[in-house]
Design an enzyme around this catalytic site. Structure first.
Site, mmCIF file in Angstrom:
data_model
loop_
_atom_site.group_PDB
_atom_site.id
_atom_site.type_symbol
_atom_site.label_atom_id
_atom_site.label_comp_id
_atom_site.label_asym_id
_atom_site.label_seq_id
_atom_site.Cartn_x
_atom_site.Cartn_y
_atom_site.Cartn_z
ATOM 1 N N GLU A 45 1.276 8.057 -10.052
ATOM 2 C CA GLU A 45 1.337 9.280 -10.853
ATOM 3 C C GLU A 45 0.411 9.143 -12.059
ATOM 4 O O GLU A 45 0.290 8.073 -12.652
ATOM 5 C CB GLU A 45 2.775 9.496 -11.321
ATOM 6 C CG GLU A 45 2.981 10.684 -12.233
ATOM 7 C CD GLU A 45 4.400 10.772 -12.788
ATOM 8 O OE1 GLU A 45 4.811 11.877 -13.154
ATOM 9 O OE2 GLU A 45 5.092 9.734 -12.854
ATOM 10 N N LYS A 111 4.331 19.041 -9.770
ATOM 11 C CA LYS A 111 5.649 18.439 -9.974
ATOM 12 C C LYS A 111 6.670 19.493 -10.397
ATOM 13 O O LYS A 111 6.483 20.181 -11.398
ATOM 14 C CB LYS A 111 5.530 17.351 -11.041
ATOM 15 C CG LYS A 111 6.790 16.533 -11.291
ATOM 16 C CD LYS A 111 6.492 15.471 -12.343
ATOM 17 C CE LYS A 111 7.659 14.551 -12.606
ATOM 18 N NZ LYS A 111 7.328 13.557 -13.657
ATOM 19 N N CYS A 145 7.542 11.296 -8.866
ATOM 20 C CA CYS A 145 8.408 10.575 -9.802
ATOM 21 C C CYS A 145 9.817 11.168 -9.935
ATOM 22 O O CYS A 145 10.652 10.956 -9.066
ATOM 23 C CB CYS A 145 7.710 10.453 -11.150
ATOM 24 S SG CYS A 145 8.336 9.072 -12.159
#
Length: 261
Positions: A45, A111, A145
């Site tokens: 990431e 995300k 994540c």
């Protein structure tokens, strides 16, 4: 063209704080050091900056230097390259996963679960849609994540073959990372790969990697040393997925529901 086997390189690396040029240089060295032919190279990431809440310092566009660099590398290595970086678009900043094909085509995912504990929701715009990528006949679901903590979002309603997480997941909570990666593989009956960074960032947060891949039964396929910069290559097979999905059929019994934002 469909491939029955997929060879994936997991690049566990330190990141240089808010310095895209230096990160590109060190990552190019690691990527060019992969001499074996692979289908996908996975970076962490925010691989150009580390997990920064200062997007204005590092943000690029989809026509910027890093995207151009990725396209050139993917073409030269004849492989797809994926990871996330800070992208500025229409006045917003996104923590965006890019999946760059050797052809130069790009698939993206923004995300969805911004990390409120660090204030990510205050400076980054959350994504609203999953994106299942079809590559060499494999269906791949890229997530980022903090998304790992939310099993409903990862739920395998798309019949994907590979769930792919990139992360800056800190050492104090790495036991959760280990457990959840394994759980996502088991509950979705798919391969699950997680690539996490190592090293210290400018906020003195320590990262210890634990990058890993799991098969549909939750068996670990990798042996990457924690806290070390390492690249490991693994081979995934369609036969493994079909054998156990046909034999066990757990996905046939999943609950039906509609997800609302």
């Amino acid at each position: 063209m469909e491939s029955q086997a997929l060879k994936v390189a997991l690049v566990q690396t330190n990141l240089i704080w808010e310095n895209p040029a230096q990160n590109r240089t060190q990552l190019a060295e690691k990527i060019n050091g992969i001499t074996e032919a692979v289908d996908i190279i996975v970076l962490p990431e925010m691989f150009t900056s580390g997990f920064t809440m200062n997007p204005q310092n590092v943000a690029e566009t989809m026509h910027g230097e890093t995207i151009t660099w990725l396209k050139n590398l993917a073409k030269a290595k004849n492989t797809a390259i994926t990871g996330s970086l800070v992208i500025s678009e229409n006045g917003n900043h996104y923590n965006r996963s890019v999946f760059v094909l050797p052809s130069g085509d790009i698939e993206t995912y923004d995300k969805k679960h911004t990390f409120t504990l660090a204030g990510e929701h205050k400076v980054y715009t959350a994504g609203t849609e999953k994106n299942t990528i079809t590559y060499k006949g494999w269906k791949i679901c890229p997530l980022i994540c903090y998304d790992l903590r939310f099993p409903v979002w990862a739920r395998n309603v798309e019949n994907y073959d590979l769930l792919l997480y990139v992360a800056n997941w800190p050492k104090p909570r790495v036991s959760a990372w280990d457990a959840l990666l394994k759980a996502r593989a088991i509950e979705n009956m798919s391969y699950c790969i997680g690539v996490n960074r190592v090293g210290l960032d400018a906020n003195s947060l320590e990262y210890c990697g634990h990058s890993a891949a799991y098969d549909v039964l939750g068996e670990q396929l990798t042996n990457i040393t924690p806290s070390k910069e390492e690249t490991e290559i693994i081979t995934l097979t369609k036969e493994h997925i079909s054998t156990y999905r046909n034999k066990l059929k757990f996905l046939d019994d999943k609950d039906a529901f509609t997800l609302h934002a």
